[in-house]
Scaffold this motif. Structure first.
Motif, PDB file in Angstrom:
ATOM      1  N   ALA A 134      47.343  32.368  65.756  1.00 11.18           N
ATOM      2  CA  ALA A 134      46.758  33.009  65.355  1.00 11.18           C
ATOM      3  C   ALA A 134      47.116  32.562  63.587  1.00 11.18           C
ATOM      4  O   ALA A 134      46.899  33.071  62.398  1.00 11.18           O
ATOM      5  N   GLY A 135      47.756  31.088  63.003  1.00  8.28           N
ATOM      6  CA  GLY A 135      47.825  31.071  62.278  1.00  8.28           C
ATOM      7  C   GLY A 135      49.811  31.497  61.642  1.00  8.28           C
ATOM      8  O   GLY A 135      49.913  31.560  60.606  1.00  8.28           O
ATOM      9  N   TYR A 136      50.320  31.871  62.546  1.00  5.60           N
ATOM     10  CA  TYR A 136      51.353  32.580  62.248  1.00  5.60           C
ATOM     11  C   TYR A 136      52.616  32.182  63.208  1.00  5.60           C
ATOM     12  O   TYR A 136      52.495  31.340  64.174  1.00  5.60           O
ATOM     13  N   LYS A 137      53.314  32.059  62.288  1.00  2.83           N
ATOM     14  CA  LYS A 137      54.749  32.131  63.603  1.00  2.83           C
ATOM     15  C   LYS A 137      55.003  33.138  64.268  1.00  2.83           C
ATOM     16  O   LYS A 137      55.377  33.842  63.424  1.00  2.83           O
ATOM     17  N   VAL A 138      55.347  33.199  65.596  1.00  2.00           N
ATOM     18  CA  VAL A 138      55.566  34.139  66.637  1.00  2.00           C
ATOM     19  C   VAL A 138      56.600  34.266  67.175  1.00  2.00           C
ATOM     20  O   VAL A 138      57.497  33.215  67.457  1.00  2.00           O
ATOM     21  N   MET A 139      57.721  34.868  67.209  1.00  2.00           N
ATOM     22  CA  MET A 139      58.750  34.909  68.289  1.00  2.00           C
ATOM     23  C   MET A 139      58.150  36.035  69.192  1.00  2.00           C
ATOM     24  O   MET A 139      58.210  37.452  69.392  1.00  2.00           O
ATOM     25  N   LEU A 140      57.341  35.639  70.256  1.00  2.00           N
ATOM     26  CA  LEU A 140      57.549  36.669  71.781  1.00  2.00           C
ATOM     27  C   LEU A 140      58.538  37.237  71.813  1.00  2.00           C
ATOM     28  O   LEU A 140      59.887  37.340  71.992  1.00  2.00           O
ATOM     29  N   PRO A 141      58.429  38.351  72.929  1.00  2.00           N
ATOM     30  CA  PRO A 141      59.375  38.970  72.671  1.00  2.00           C
ATOM     31  C   PRO A 141      60.424  38.630  74.295  1.00  2.00           C
ATOM     32  O   PRO A 141      61.750  39.074  74.796  1.00  2.00           O
ATOM     33  N   GLY A 142      59.599  38.274  75.173  1.00  2.00           N
ATOM     34  CA  GLY A 142      60.691  37.090  75.901  1.00  2.00           C
ATOM     35  C   GLY A 142      59.687  36.017  76.553  1.00  2.00           C
ATOM     36  O   GLY A 142      58.354  35.371  75.956  1.00  2.00           O
ATOM     37  N   VAL A 143      60.402  35.210  77.349  1.00  3.99           N
ATOM     38  CA  VAL A 143      60.081  34.171  77.644  1.00  3.99           C
ATOM     39  C   VAL A 143      58.742  33.921  78.677  1.00  3.99           C
ATOM     40  O   VAL A 143      57.196  33.439  78.788  1.00  3.99           O
ATOM     41  N   GLY A 162      55.633  37.208  80.247  1.00  3.77           N
ATOM     42  CA  GLY A 162      54.695  38.259  80.686  1.00  3.77           C
ATOM     43  C   GLY A 162      53.978  38.640  78.819  1.00  3.77           C
ATOM     44  O   GLY A 162      53.230  39.669  79.059  1.00  3.77           O
ATOM     45  N   PHE A 163      54.149  37.350  78.196  1.00  2.00           N
ATOM     46  CA  PHE A 163      53.432  37.924  76.571  1.00  2.00           C
ATOM     47  C   PHE A 163      52.683  37.174  76.260  1.00  2.00           C
ATOM     48  O   PHE A 163      51.958  37.901  75.032  1.00  2.00           O
ATOM     49  N   ASN A 164      52.754  36.479  76.334  1.00  2.00           N
ATOM     50  CA  ASN A 164      51.580  35.440  76.210  1.00  2.00           C
ATOM     51  C   ASN A 164      50.371  35.338  76.987  1.00  2.00           C
ATOM     52  O   ASN A 164      50.684  35.010  78.400  1.00  2.00           O
ATOM     53  N   GLN A 165      49.193  36.593  76.243  1.00  2.00           N
ATOM     54  CA  GLN A 165      48.074  36.047  77.592  1.00  2.00           C
ATOM     55  C   GLN A 165      46.629  34.291  77.521  1.00  2.00           C
ATOM     56  O   GLN A 165      46.191  35.423  77.464  1.00  2.00           O
ATOM     57  N   THR A 166      47.072  34.323  76.112  1.00  2.00           N
ATOM     58  CA  THR A 166      46.447  33.375  75.718  1.00  2.00           C
ATOM     59  C   THR A 166      45.296  33.762  74.558  1.00  2.00           C
ATOM     60  O   THR A 166      45.113  33.378  73.799  1.00  2.00           O
ATOM     61  N   SER A 167      44.318  34.396  75.467  1.00  2.00           N
ATOM     62  CA  SER A 167      43.487  35.664  74.227  1.00  2.00           C
ATOM     63  C   SER A 167      44.406  36.368  73.603  1.00  2.00           C
ATOM     64  O   SER A 167      43.508  36.983  72.483  1.00  2.00           O
ATOM     65  N   ASN A 168      45.319  36.974  73.976  1.00  2.00           N
ATOM     66  CA  ASN A 168      45.985  37.856  72.739  1.00  2.00           C
ATOM     67  C   ASN A 168      47.737  37.468  73.100  1.00  2.00           C
ATOM     68  O   ASN A 168      48.068  37.259  74.829  1.00  2.00           O
ATOM     69  N   VAL A 169      48.077  37.620  72.460  1.00  2.00           N
ATOM     70  CA  VAL A 169      49.793  37.943  72.181  1.00  2.00           C
ATOM     71  C   VAL A 169      49.961  39.224  72.600  1.00  2.00           C
ATOM     72  O   VAL A 169      49.865  39.982  71.811  1.00  2.00           O
ATOM     73  N   THR A 170      51.292  39.658  72.618  1.00  2.00           N
ATOM     74  CA  THR A 170      51.729  41.061  72.310  1.00  2.00           C
ATOM     75  C   THR A 170      53.400  41.086  71.883  1.00  2.00           C
ATOM     76  O   THR A 170      54.275  39.782  72.425  1.00  2.00           O
ATOM     77  N   VAL A 171      53.394  41.827  71.283  1.00  2.00           N
ATOM     78  CA  VAL A 171      55.115  41.298  70.199  1.00  2.00           C
ATOM     79  C   VAL A 171      55.249  42.681  69.797  1.00  2.00           C
ATOM     80  O   VAL A 171      54.616  43.985  69.868  1.00  2.00           O
ATOM     81  N   ASN A 172      57.227  42.537  70.256  1.00  2.00           N
ATOM     82  CA  ASN A 172      57.122  44.115  69.437  1.00  2.00           C
ATOM     83  C   ASN A 172      57.846  43.687  68.175  1.00  2.00           C
ATOM     84  O   ASN A 172      58.894  42.952  67.879  1.00  2.00           O
TER      85      ASN A 172
END
Length: 337
Positions: free
Chosen positions: A155-164, A166-176
């Motif tokens: 979505a135009g950002y450089k994103v650090m996912l919380p883990g390898v 379970g957090f990238n659902q393609t339609s959305n990502v979950t971040v902490n």
């Protein structure tokens, strides 16, 4: 030497002595107490409020504190335990949790990017402090693994996912957002000059500006980001500014002192007297915790509100692992540890 220059030199030396005297006090009191309560003989840090489990967060926090306290022997013990019990050779990262009460002790091999980042930061600082390239090389290797397995463009950002997983659902990502460890990213960029770390810092602060939920415009512990960049409190967790998100202003203020993005935290905490500040708030309903902030949470409040004089390096007698950790980190952050 003129009288003025002589006076200035004496004053400067006095300030330096006062700072290092405070640092020695922190090591002799807070750090010693911390180790006696939470450090096992094998190098494992125990989470005393969570059935004495261990995690990479605890190892990373404690490795940082060991560097700040110039305690190389403890640092090595902490690092060695993590390497023995949690390290994944296949991806170069660490499994996030160790439970001494279960079999196997490591049931979930997913990593936690905040724990890995904390450890990489501590290793980088250790290499500089003790002039030991082993630590520096290990940090560089861990940084590279984080980039490979946890950093994405979304979505135009450089994103650090919380883990390898379970957090990238393609339609959305979950971040902490409490995993946005800005001072570590700055240190990595200063060392490597890899643009990804600068991009993470810039994207992280930009994302925080959109995580303004509820009446007080606060982020929640977990946040869902849609493909168009819109954000909302994560659907799988309580909609609270709580024990995770409270670390955001610590990291933000540590890396970006005086940032205007600290304002929502300050405004929220100004609503309550210091010693009766609720431990958390549900940002969507306004429901507040029925109990007050622990000493560690209060230390972050004090750090954020430029009240460093209220932060003590001495731990309360029965304070738990997490609160004690946040208190000592806030003390060092406020003293530019």
């Amino acid at each position: 030497m003129s009288l003025f220059r002589r006076y200035s030199l004496v004053l400067w030396l006095g300030l330096v002595f006062a700072f290092f005297s405070s640092a020695v006090m922190a090591q002799d009191s807070g750090w010693s107490a911390y180790k006696s309560r939470f450090l096992m003989p094998d190098g494992r840090i125990i989470d005393t409020a969570n059935k004495n489990v261990s995690h990479t967060e605890g190892q990373g926090f404690s490795m940082l504190l060991a560097v700040f306290n110039d305690d190389q022997a403890t640092f090595d013990k902490l690092w060695q335990w993590a390497n023995t019990a949690l390290y994944r050779k296949d991806i170069g990262l660490y499994s996030w949790r160790y439970d001494p009460n279960s079999t196997p002790h490591v049931a979930d091999t997913n990593n936690a990017s905040d724990g890995d980042t904390l450890m990489a930061w501590a290793l980088l600082l250790a290499g500089d402090k003790w002039n030991d390239s082993r630590y520096t090389k290990a940090s560089e290797k861990l940084q590279a693994a984080l980039i490979k397995y946890n950093v994405i463009d979304y979505a135009g950002y450089k994103v650090m996912l919380p883990g390898v997983k379970g957090f990238n659902q393609t339609s959305n990502v979950t971040v902490n957002p409490s995993y946005f460890i800005f001072p570590a990213w700055q240190a990595f960029y200063a060392h490597s000059h890899l643009k990804v770390w600068k991009d993470l810092d810039e994207s992280g602060t930009a994302m925080l500006s959109k995580m303004a939920f509820g009446e007080f415009r606060l982020p929640t512990d977990w946040v869902d980001m849609q493909a168009d960049g819109t954000m909302k409190p994560a659907s799988r967790w309580p909609t609270r500014f709580s024990y995770d998100a409270v670390r955001i202003p610590l990291y933000l203020g540590w890396a970006h002192p005086g940032s205007p993005q600290l304002a929502p935290f300050i405004l929220w905490w100004q609503k309550s007297p210091r010693n009766t500040t609720p431990a958390w708030i549900d940002v969507m309903t306004g429901t507040k915790a029925s109990y007050n902030m622990s000493p560690g949470l209060l230390a972050i409040r004090d750090f954020t509100m430029a009240n460093a004089g209220a932060i003590s390096p001495n731990l309360a007698p029965k304070d738990d692992y997490y609160s004690s950790t946040l208190q000592l980190l806030s003390w060092w952050a406020s003293h530019k540890g």
